[in-house]
Design an enzyme around this catalytic site. Sequence first.
Site, PDB file in Angstrom:
ATOM      1  N   GLY A 169     -14.176   5.674  55.212  1.00  0.00           N
ATOM      2  CA  GLY A 169     -15.350   6.500  54.923  1.00  0.00           C
ATOM      3  C   GLY A 169     -14.884   7.940  54.994  1.00  0.00           C
ATOM      4  O   GLY A 169     -14.980   8.604  56.019  1.00  0.00           O
ATOM      5  N   THR A 170     -14.348   8.424  53.865  1.00  0.00           N
ATOM      6  CA  THR A 170     -13.668   9.720  53.935  1.00  0.00           C
ATOM      7  C   THR A 170     -14.622  10.907  54.027  1.00  0.00           C
ATOM      8  O   THR A 170     -14.179  12.006  54.302  1.00  0.00           O
ATOM      9  CB  THR A 170     -12.722   9.899  52.740  1.00  0.00           C
ATOM     10  N   ASN A 171     -15.914  10.685  53.787  1.00  0.00           N
ATOM     11  CA  ASN A 171     -16.832  11.820  53.984  1.00  0.00           C
ATOM     12  C   ASN A 171     -16.900  12.156  55.467  1.00  0.00           C
ATOM     13  O   ASN A 171     -16.679  13.298  55.873  1.00  0.00           O
ATOM     14  CB  ASN A 171     -18.243  11.478  53.490  1.00  0.00           C
ATOM     15  N   ASP A 172     -17.217  11.140  56.276  1.00  0.00           N
ATOM     16  CA  ASP A 172     -17.272  11.374  57.719  1.00  0.00           C
ATOM     17  C   ASP A 172     -15.896  11.679  58.289  1.00  0.00           C
ATOM     18  O   ASP A 172     -15.750  12.537  59.154  1.00  0.00           O
ATOM     19  CB  ASP A 172     -17.871  10.156  58.436  1.00  0.00           C
ATOM     20  N   ARG A 222      -0.233  24.164  19.093  1.00  0.00           N
ATOM     21  CA  ARG A 222      -0.366  23.692  20.473  1.00  0.00           C
ATOM     22  C   ARG A 222      -1.100  22.360  20.439  1.00  0.00           C
ATOM     23  O   ARG A 222      -1.776  22.058  19.447  1.00  0.00           O
ATOM     24  CB  ARG A 222      -1.127  24.700  21.329  1.00  0.00           C
ATOM     25  N   LYS A 243       2.834  29.314  23.917  1.00  0.00           N
ATOM     26  CA  LYS A 243       2.947  29.903  22.580  1.00  0.00           C
ATOM     27  C   LYS A 243       4.412  30.191  22.264  1.00  0.00           C
ATOM     28  O   LYS A 243       4.911  29.833  21.197  1.00  0.00           O
ATOM     29  CB  LYS A 243       2.115  31.184  22.542  1.00  0.00           C
ATOM     30  N   SER A 301     -12.454   0.014  55.444  1.00  0.00           N
ATOM     31  CA  SER A 301     -12.863   0.845  54.319  1.00  0.00           C
ATOM     32  C   SER A 301     -12.946   2.272  54.829  1.00  0.00           C
ATOM     33  O   SER A 301     -13.679   2.554  55.777  1.00  0.00           O
ATOM     34  CB  SER A 301     -14.213   0.374  53.783  1.00  0.00           C
ATOM     35  N   CYS A 320     -14.371   4.239  50.435  1.00  0.00           N
ATOM     36  CA  CYS A 320     -15.719   4.275  49.862  1.00  0.00           C
ATOM     37  C   CYS A 320     -16.354   5.660  49.936  1.00  0.00           C
ATOM     38  O   CYS A 320     -17.510   5.839  49.620  1.00  0.00           O
ATOM     39  CB  CYS A 320     -16.613   3.233  50.520  1.00  0.00           C
ATOM     40  N   MET A 335      -6.983  36.131  27.029  1.00  0.00           N
ATOM     41  CA  MET A 335      -6.155  37.321  27.210  1.00  0.00           C
ATOM     42  C   MET A 335      -6.068  38.056  25.876  1.00  0.00           C
ATOM     43  O   MET A 335      -6.693  37.680  24.911  1.00  0.00           O
ATOM     44  CB  MET A 335      -4.794  36.920  27.728  1.00  0.00           C
ATOM     45  N   HIS A 361     -15.248  30.489  18.471  1.00  0.00           N
ATOM     46  CA  HIS A 361     -15.055  30.540  19.920  1.00  0.00           C
ATOM     47  C   HIS A 361     -15.964  29.544  20.625  1.00  0.00           C
ATOM     48  O   HIS A 361     -15.541  28.761  21.473  1.00  0.00           O
ATOM     49  CB  HIS A 361     -15.342  31.951  20.418  1.00  0.00           C
ATOM     50  N   TYR A 393      -8.364  -1.422  46.914  1.00  0.00           N
ATOM     51  CA  TYR A 393      -9.386  -0.943  45.971  1.00  0.00           C
ATOM     52  C   TYR A 393      -9.873   0.445  46.351  1.00  0.00           C
ATOM     53  O   TYR A 393      -9.699   0.890  47.486  1.00  0.00           O
ATOM     54  CB  TYR A 393     -10.576  -1.914  45.914  1.00  0.00           C
ATOM     55  N   GLY A 402      -8.374  32.822  23.791  1.00  0.00           N
ATOM     56  CA  GLY A 402      -9.209  34.013  23.749  1.00  0.00           C
ATOM     57  C   GLY A 402      -9.372  34.726  25.074  1.00  0.00           C
ATOM     58  O   GLY A 402     -10.089  35.723  25.166  1.00  0.00           O
ATOM     59  N   ARG A 427       1.586  39.503  21.654  1.00  0.00           N
ATOM     60  CA  ARG A 427       0.666  38.399  21.951  1.00  0.00           C
ATOM     61  C   ARG A 427       0.900  37.824  23.339  1.00  0.00           C
ATOM     62  O   ARG A 427       2.020  37.619  23.763  1.00  0.00           O
ATOM     63  CB  ARG A 427       0.885  37.266  20.937  1.00  0.00           C
TER      64      ARG A 427
HETATM   65  P1  ADP Z   1      -4.934  33.959  20.982  1.00  0.00           P
HETATM   66  O1  ADP Z   1      -4.028  33.456  22.024  1.00  0.00           O
HETATM   67  O2  ADP Z   1      -6.160  34.570  21.493  1.00  0.00           O
HETATM   68  O3  ADP Z   1      -5.153  32.956  19.886  1.00  0.00           O
HETATM   69  P2  ADP Z   1      -2.946  35.171  19.309  1.00  0.00           P
HETATM   70  O4  ADP Z   1      -1.811  35.820  19.958  1.00  0.00           O
HETATM   71  O5  ADP Z   1      -2.700  33.800  18.812  1.00  0.00           O
HETATM   72  O6  ADP Z   1      -4.165  35.195  20.283  1.00  0.00           O
HETATM   73  O7  ADP Z   1      -3.351  36.113  18.132  1.00  0.00           O
HETATM   74  C1  ADP Z   1      -4.629  36.364  17.662  1.00  0.00           C
HETATM   75  C2  ADP Z   1      -4.691  36.199  16.154  1.00  0.00           C
HETATM   76  O8  ADP Z   1      -3.759  37.048  15.488  1.00  0.00           O
HETATM   77  C3  ADP Z   1      -4.395  34.805  15.709  1.00  0.00           C
HETATM   78  O9  ADP Z   1      -5.257  34.460  14.662  1.00  0.00           O
HETATM   79  C4  ADP Z   1      -2.989  34.885  15.218  1.00  0.00           C
HETATM   80  O10 ADP Z   1      -2.723  33.934  14.244  1.00  0.00           O
HETATM   81  C5  ADP Z   1      -2.922  36.292  14.645  1.00  0.00           C
HETATM   82  N1  ADP Z   1      -1.568  36.826  14.726  1.00  0.00           N
HETATM   83  C6  ADP Z   1      -0.833  36.978  15.829  1.00  0.00           C
HETATM   84  N2  ADP Z   1       0.394  37.466  15.545  1.00  0.00           N
HETATM   85  C7  ADP Z   1       0.436  37.613  14.212  1.00  0.00           C
HETATM   86  C8  ADP Z   1       1.446  38.060  13.310  1.00  0.00           C
HETATM   87  N3  ADP Z   1       2.654  38.417  13.735  1.00  0.00           N
HETATM   88  N4  ADP Z   1       1.132  38.085  12.009  1.00  0.00           N
HETATM   89  C9  ADP Z   1      -0.078  37.709  11.585  1.00  0.00           C
HETATM   90  N5  ADP Z   1      -1.074  37.281  12.373  1.00  0.00           N
HETATM   91  C10 ADP Z   1      -0.821  37.228  13.684  1.00  0.00           C
HETATM   92 MG    MG Z   2      -3.859  32.018  18.958  1.00  0.00          MG
HETATM   93 MG    MG Z   3     -20.142   7.537  57.348  1.00  0.00          MG
END
Ligand code: ADP
Ligand code: MG
Ligand code: MG
Length: 906
Positions: free
Chosen positions: A800-803, A372, A27, A798, A865, A110, A490, A885, A108, A99
């Site tokens: 035979g990596t299991n054995d 990303r 990020k 060949s 194999c 962390m 999600h 192979y 989601g 963040r």
């Molecule tokens: P996650 O990694 O779980 O997506 P984020 O850090 O991206 O968490 O943030 C969660 C939400 O909050 C996202 O929708 C993001 O766009 C929004 N957000 C984060 N920082 C800001 C900010 N400075 N202003 C407005 N929205 C924000």
């Molecule tokens: Mg995000």
């Molecule tokens: Mg064998």
Amino acid sequence: MSTKNVYFFGNKAAEGNGKMRDLLGGKGANLAEMNLIGIPVPPGFTITTEICNAYFQVGKDKVVDMIRNEVESAMKRVEDAVNGPKFGDNKNPLLVSVRSGARASMPGMMDTILNLGLNDDAVETLAAKSGNPRFAWDSYRRFIQMYGDVVLGMKPENKESEDPFEVIIHQVKKNKGVVSDTELEASDLKELVVQFKAAVKQNTGKDFPITAWEQLWGAIMAVFDSWMNDRAILYRKLNKIPADWGTAVNVQAMVFGNMSNTSATGVAFTRDAATGEDIFNGEYLINAQGEDVVAGIRTPQQITLEGSRRWAAMQNISEDDRKAKYPSLEETMPEAFAELNNIQELLENHNHDMQDIEFTIQEGKVWLLQTRNGKRTGAAMVRIANEMLKQGMIDEKTALLRIEPQKLDELLHPVFDPKAIKAAKVVAKGLPASPGAASGQIVFFADEAEEWAEKRHHVILVRIETSPEDLRGMHVAQGILTARGGMTSHAAVVARGMGKCCVSGAGEINIDYKARTIEMRGKTYKEGDWISLNGSTGEVYEGKVNTVDALVSGDFADVMVLADKYTKMDVRTNADTPNDARVARGFGAKGIGLCRTEHMFFEGDRIKAMREMILSKTEKGRRVALQKLLPMQRSDFEGIFEAMDGYGVTIRLLDPPLHEFVPHQLATQKELADDMGLTLDEVVAACHSLEEFNPMLGHRGCRLGNTYPEITEMQARAIIEAAINMQDKGIEVHPEIMVPLVGVVEELKLQAKIINETAEAVFKERGKRIAYKIGTMIEVPRAAVTAGRIAEIAEFFSFGTNDLTQMTYGYSRDDAGKFLKIYQDLGILKNDPFEVLDQEGVGGLMKQAVTAGRQTKPELKVGICGEHGGEPSSVEFCHTLGMNYVSCSPYRVPIARIAAAQAAVK
Ligand code: ADP
Ligand code: MG
Ligand code: MG
């Protein structure tokens, strides 16, 4: 450790850049990079992942000391960038988000805190300045809730027990007689804040922190802590992300999507993450903040007009209704849309990959908060790579490297039989969030999904919406069905990442968690009832719908052609039947690396003849029984040679201990006695005499063929006769006869002698010859160490990596389950060595064997194999050993082909 720990970004400048993912997290690196390419991003700074690791080593106080000065001066720069508001100034407050952001994206998993810097005074300023008290109080109550949950630890451990803040919201709404959050007015939100703060005091014994700096340090440490929460740990385990990567922390000036009706927040993809189609798509909500879109609280709207129309069609919403209730961003804010559209194109072109972006529109102005490389399904992965190649955005090698071999598995799973689909009863329709065909029994809770799955039930996890707590349940389910949430919910995002079939936002279904029922089109279904999901159309069917094998076609086939262009190794298959051989050939197998003959002896009447052979006390008796087996073996081999026309077929001679073939139940023993004209006692005694203390190290492999040469004789005859018969029919045959479990060269010498003599006899009888090869498995450590000698006789090896793994470690495959998991948790082993080849130990033996074998015989053909032949990192290792192979089960052939090509490209 770097001397610089905090990196500023803002106003189209940045101290970091997109290449610094390791240090700044994905990020943070991308926020910096977006600034550098001129995209509007709220200013902020990133605290490095190294500080996260330091935090876990030296603790909070020392870490704060380490970075305090840098953080304070970075905050000054942010203040300069926003030109006016100051952090901690209640008269003109700068609000920030805090963040998380690791090297690899962990959506989601962390925590993030928004609107930090608010308190009772600052909120009044915000209300006055914005002229929008509702917005100010909404931001404040969100902040207290997030901070309470995340930093003050008020989030309930068990998701079934409710979040104290949600309980309060629910009560206030109820008192007011409203259902939606948006119906709450400024005064209600103010009331919420009062109650929220009281709840904080009650839960923690302390007042809610009022100074911005206290809030900030608390939030930063909480984000570090979230690296070690259960969800994050599980996600890392499932995705093999090392714990020592750590997370960065991004502190960023807030922009507000909840400021007014010209404000919005949304999530978008530059291409379709489910199908890969090259079409900009996404979802947004007017007057909303942060996670509102993905949380599935309100029905999100589509960004593009085209997407909106498609969506409405799938939901059976009329065009008039769509326009009135769910207009696209393209319609509601055409200018902002146009800018967003330019930005998405710029981002994709800059990153040469499909982007998953987060944006906020504040009073008409577009801000980017994240970009990303988007998670995608296997189908989307293949299509996007192939289309980007055709569009000239990436080159061939890059396209190949874009394919995650394991993810191809999704494309090889069976699909619904088109005939069965026509007959199936559609009971609901939702959004095609993640493609696939899934049938299973309905369960409503993630922990129950796990319990049922453990008992080998196939389950469909049915939820109103999913949250990160449901991860385990989603992982074990065949598919996921949700009532709420869109294509970016999600459930949808995580399911696509897992390659799991998902239908989301099926608004018409009615879930009752308490009664454990779901109502669909007037009928009530209970927990345990079967349903099927079509993740490509969003349809839900009653019962279990039949499936058929998938085909390699379209983009998938193109990518495979590309793989063959670069690969240095062939991929063969392990197949015991003509049918498996055909399937594998369809997936591109170039021959058979392992045909296990013993499986052929279990079918139908064959087992009787086999048992007769085993229980005979004399060679003569055995020969009589073997004579019965000969035609059956021969016809099996004929089928396999035919399916593999033109390619090599490696057939392994009888391998397992004989005890596996004899009856263990009295009734079958009696039947056998009658068949063979023996007494029951005689049969029981004979079976008993075959029992071994340690059958895997007992009388098996070539030890059988050397003690009962007539078995090898029969098998060699069946192979050679079948090959001649097929050649007579115009089929090109390349039989390779493989002797198992050789440890001493003399074992192979003796077997080769029998095979050659038998072949000569057959040639004489038939008046013609064919070419054949004799080789051996390398699966006993002694064979690996003396491979130079063995290659004097063997024409191919060949592995035979299991054995070989079993014997190198001294782990019994059947018993190691008890400690292998613990060993991985303890860090003694990185992987299960039966899944991922141990390159150091087992691989060391292999390397030695290849070198010595080729010294003796430079043209020695070498392959593998064992199960590892279909595991990408092991395939790469085989490439580095210079193998000819790898061989794997039919459904892993395309995976191995890609892995082999990638190894060559790398
Ligand atoms: P996650 O990694 O779980 O997506 P984020 O850090 O991206 O968490 O943030 C969660 C939400 O909050 C996202 O929708 C993001 O766009 C929004 N957000 C984060 N920082 C800001 C900010 N400075 N202003 C407005 N929205 C924000
Ligand atoms: Mg995000
Ligand atoms: Mg064998």
